[in-house]
Write an enzyme that holds these catalytic residues in place. Structure first.
Site, mmCIF file in Angstrom:
data_model
loop_
_atom_site.group_PDB
_atom_site.id
_atom_site.type_symbol
_atom_site.label_atom_id
_atom_site.label_comp_id
_atom_site.label_asym_id
_atom_site.label_seq_id
_atom_site.Cartn_x
_atom_site.Cartn_y
_atom_site.Cartn_z
ATOM 1 N N ASN A 46 0.830 -1.213 0.000
ATOM 2 C CA ASN A 46 0.000 0.000 0.000
ATOM 3 C C ASN A 46 0.864 1.263 0.000
ATOM 4 O O ASN A 46 1.720 1.417 0.870
ATOM 5 C CB ASN A 46 -0.876 0.038 1.250
ATOM 6 C CG ASN A 46 -1.523 -1.289 1.549
ATOM 7 O OD1 ASN A 46 -2.259 -1.823 0.738
ATOM 8 N ND2 ASN A 46 -1.217 -1.855 2.703
ATOM 9 N N GLU B 161 8.735 -4.416 -1.248
ATOM 10 C CA GLU B 161 7.580 -3.506 -1.118
ATOM 11 C C GLU B 161 7.964 -2.082 -1.516
ATOM 12 O O GLU B 161 7.142 -1.344 -2.060
ATOM 13 C CB GLU B 161 7.031 -3.525 0.312
ATOM 14 C CG GLU B 161 6.645 -4.905 0.842
ATOM 15 C CD GLU B 161 5.783 -5.723 -0.107
ATOM 16 O OE1 GLU B 161 4.933 -5.152 -0.814
ATOM 17 O OE2 GLU B 161 5.976 -6.966 -0.157
HETATM 18 ZN ZN LIG Z 1 4.851 -7.853 -4.240
#
Ligand SMILES: [Zn+2]
Length: 822
Positions: free
Chosen positions: A266, A297
């Site tokens: 996110n 990430e």
């Molecule tokens: Zn990923």
């Protein structure tokens, strides 16, 4: 599990997404959530402003109940909401929809997940919208290419902190206002709320945060330096490579309970599974796994978040790119310069095995018709194979062209969406030349080539998978043993046969994993490896040997006895805790049960592990990984008890929560503990981790009551959170307990379809896999599984997991047949 909605919802069809994209532009979402009024539900008042060409469409919404809906000021009949879709009659131009609804907190790791920490009774909430859970938090046009900015206002208990995609401020006790985000896909929206422990820092103008449950605050504090340091190093490297600033404001990394995946990217607020905050000693490899996850990430912030796939079938590209960049950046700029060795042990087989299953598929998307079917092909092929192929592409193009193409892609589609075609066009534009042959052979054709040494003919043969013809060139290193030493050279394979000089030397294909192919050692090499493996100090080459051996075992091409011999030969000189961490449990679970004398094989593995515990430096993580293996292979209750009571622990090993539970689980498998002792251990340290291990231990006890107890969790008769459910499945099927578990083989196939009524998404599929009767090595079980696979009306994800587990069972039977117990 709580079923997210009272009625089943529909998976979005690609055609529907295309039509809605043509009709609408979303200006923004204003979302007001009240998390303070109930433990079960929350109020969600959302205003959606959007432009329309005019005409009918629908918005996705999965509430418990609806108070009021207004479109352009006029009330909308609530009863028109059917199966998660609310029809809307839009006007041309600006529209405004206001939905006032009550939503349910979930406990399956999706939507707005709420859990209670058993350590202190505190409640924690986080949002997980991937891939279709956003509408169980707020109404939205739930498809990746209708991006919009979000503005959140959250009411929460006054002792909570609330973190979101954009920076937020507590404007009065319990009220949190958030800045408006950059345009985001619906599946990126999150919120992390609860009495979390927070640590902050900053770097290069970016505010950094870490958070975890209060009960593990000390563990987070202990690792905060390591996490912040690698985050800063990775930011610098990504900025250097991409030349584009991180654009999402703050960068918060939240470690949250009962998270299904490793992490979720996110924008501005990445969520991680909180076992990644270590409450006990862990190996270096486990830290590398966390480091590569952090870097993965971060890579997504550019690849995935700034530019997002237009539709789900290009999702692999996100993962392949982040996986490649995560490994590379971790190895290049953090303290974990051996990240590629870790990758060889931790990820290679995941992808290779997936690529050999009957369910194999091309890396690139197959034009999935709906969201859920696209998700089925989101696996080791998307991550490990895709990453390997991008690594090859990088090696072919060089960094200049590779990153120029990526930067062009980020620039052209900034805060928008794109396709695989767009990215390859950017690479071609940057000077890559025509990539159409590369994409068709490597990305649009399934399965690995098999590359085999034909010693007699003096050639290496390349065979594409039978069902998936391809003509793939390979450039790889080979290692030939000369006078007891490995000599490495580069081999270029451009046709079915390539001459090589192997003589009668041990010969390893692709030991450094330069290409993507199925390679195995031949008999001459296997015989020589016992002497050669311990004589090389090249850690990456040893990892390559083990991948060769594991591939051979998977294909019934090496005897279990030879694998055990090799393990005994290699372990004394092994210096990578990853080698021990990944090879030993595999040998225990997969190889020993198929050895001519399983008990003796297990004892030999145990003795090798104990030898390593003694010879490794006291207190090293290498010693720790060997001790973990020694515990799980011990069949001596006296030894286990003496460890548990701390009487004769090896020098350098200290008992902690992790080791205590490892010992208790092993005592449970042996039937040398009881429910009372296990309950007392849980009561003494009632942490989240203890609950999971307690479940695993109870389910592992060799009695009928334990198996019935585990089964009640599988069927959903007893509702437990996801990690405990998985632990019950691990405990359920144990080699040597077949007399207790055989009755559950038939019940598995009978009860599995009913689990669709109890759970959905990740948990549904994971449960189907972990409760599969993996220890029932019989033709009857294979036949029952095949009949099940052929039955009508199966949930796609359940069917897929059974297909893969059945293939595994068949392969294990094939090994037994090829190497019978004499
Ligand atoms: Zn990923």
């Amino acid at each position: 599990m709580t079923n997210p909605t009272s009625t089943p919802t529909q998976s979005l069809q690609h055609a529907e997404a295309l039509a809605r994209f043509d009709l609408l532009t979303v200006d923004g979402y204003d979302v007001r959530l009240d998390l303070a009024s109930s433990d079960e539900t929350f109020r969600s008042v959302t205003t959606v402003r959007f432009q329309s060409q005019g005409g009918p469409t629908f918005i996705d919404l999965k509430p418990v109940s609806v108070r009021e809906i207004r479109l352009n000021g006029a009330p909308v009949d609530v009863d028109t909401l059917v199966r998660g879709r609310l029809p809307l009659d839009t006007v041309a131009g600006a529209n405004e929809l206001v939905v006032d609804a009550v939503m349910r907190f979930r406990n399956d790791g999706e939507g707005l997940h709420r859990s209670v920490d058993p350590a202190d009774g505190k409640h924690y909430v986080y949002g997980m919208c991937f891939m279709d859970a956003a509408p169980s938090i707020f109404p939205c046009f739930d498809q990746p290419d209708l991006k919009a900015p979000y503005t959140f206002l959250v009411t929460a208990p006054t002792d909570w902190v609330v973190v979101g995609n954009a920076p937020g401020t507590q404007v009065e006790p319990g009220t949190w206002e958030f800045e408006t985000t950059q345009p985001l896909s619906t599946y990126f929206v999150t919120l992390v709320a609860g009495p979390y422990h927070l640590v902050t820092d900053d770097h290069d103008g970016i505010a950094l945060g870490l958070s975890a449950r209060a009960s593990i605050a000390r563990d987070l504090d202990a690792d905060a330096d390591e996490l912040f340091t690698m985050t800063k190093q990775c930011f610098d490297e990504f900025h250097r490579l991409f030349g584009i600033r991180y654009p999402f404001g703050n960068y918060h990394q939240a470690f949250v309970p009962e998270f299904n995946a490793g992490a979720m990217e996110n924008p501005g607020c990445v969520t991680f599974r909180d076992p990644l905050i270590f409450s006990s000693r862990v190996t270096r490899g486990v830290r590398i796994q966390r480091a590569t996850t952090v870097a993965h990430e971060m890579a997504h912030q550019w690849f995935g978040n700034i530019v997002t796939p237009k539709w789900w079938d290009d999702l692999w590209l996100n993962e392949s790119f982040a996986e490649y960049m995560g490994n590379r950046v971790t190895a290049d700029v953090t303290e974990y310069d051996d990240a590629w060795t870790h990758n060889a042990y931790a990820r290679r087989q995941w992808g290779l095995v997936a690529d050999q299953r009957p369910s194999t598929h091309p890396v690139a998307g197959n034009g999935a018709e709906d969201a859920l079917s696209a998700l089925q092909n989101f696996d080791g092929i998307s991550y490990a194979k895709g990453s390997s192929i991008l690594k090859q592409l990088n090696a072919t193009l060089g960094d200049d062209v590779f990153f120029a193409g990526a930067i062009d892609h980020f620039t052209q589609h900034r805060f928008g969406n794109a396709t695989m075609h767009d990215l390859f066009a950017s690479w071609e534009q940057a000077g890559a030349g025509d990539l159409s042959s590369f994409t068709s052979h490597w990305l649009r054709t399934a399965g690995p080539d098999q590359i085999v040494l034909d010693r007699a003919a003096g050639v290496v043969r390349r065979t594409p998978p039978a069902d998936h013809p391809a003509d793939r060139p390979h450039t790889l290193r080979v290692a030939r043993a000369v006078d007891g030493k490995w000599e490495t050279s580069t081999l270029s394979i451009t046709g079915p046969e390539t001459p090589v000089e192997a003589g009668d030397s041990a010969f390893l294909l692709d030991p450094y994993e330069d290409t993507w192919a199925l390679v195995q050692p031949d008999d001459v090499t296997v015989a020589a490896l016992k002497g050669l493996l311990p004589s090389t100090d090249d850690t990456l080459l040893r990892a390559g040997v083990w991948n060769n051996v594991r591939s051979a075992f998977h294909n019934a091409a090496i005897a279990p006895a030879d694998v055990i011999d090799l393990l005994e030969a290699g372990l004394p000189v092994e210096d990578s805790d990853d080698a021990v961490f990944y090879t030993m449990p595999w040998a225990v679970a997969k190889v020993a049960p198929l050895a001519p004398e399983p008990a003796s094989a297990l004892r030999r593995i145990h003795d090798a592990a104990m030898g390593k515990v003694t010879s490794a430096a006291a207190g090293s993580t290498l010693q720790l990984s060997a001790f973990q293996a020694a515990v799980s292979t011990s069949t001596d209750p006296g030894q286990l008890r003496s460890w548990l009571e701390g009487r004769v622990l090896p020098d350098g090993i200290g008992l902690d929560l992790d080791l205590r539970w490892r010992i208790l689980v092993q005592l449970a498998v042996l039937g040398e503990t009881d429910r009372e002792e296990l309950q007392a251990a849980l009561d003494a340290e009632p942490t989240a981790r203890s609950r999971v291990e307690h479940t695993k231990a109870v389910a592992s006890l060799p009695d009928a009551e334990a198996k019935a107890w585990a089964w009640a969790r599988f069927t959903g008769e007893v509702d437990v959170p996801n990690y405990e459910l998985e632990a019950a499945g691990v405990g359920m099927w144990r080699s040597g307990q077949e007399h207790l578990t055989e009755p559950y083989v038939e019940r598995y196939f009978a009860d599995l379809p009913g689990t669709v009524e109890k759970r959905s998404g990740w948990v549904l599929a994971d449960t189907a896999a972990v409760f599969f009767p993996s220890t029932s090595l019989t033709e009857e079980t294979v036949a029952a599984a095949k009949a099940f696979i052929d039955s009508d009306g199966l949930d796609l994800s359940v069917r897929r997991r059974v297909v893969d587990a059945t293939d595994e069972l068949q392969r294990r039977l094939a090994i037994r047949q090829a190497f019978p117990a004499s």
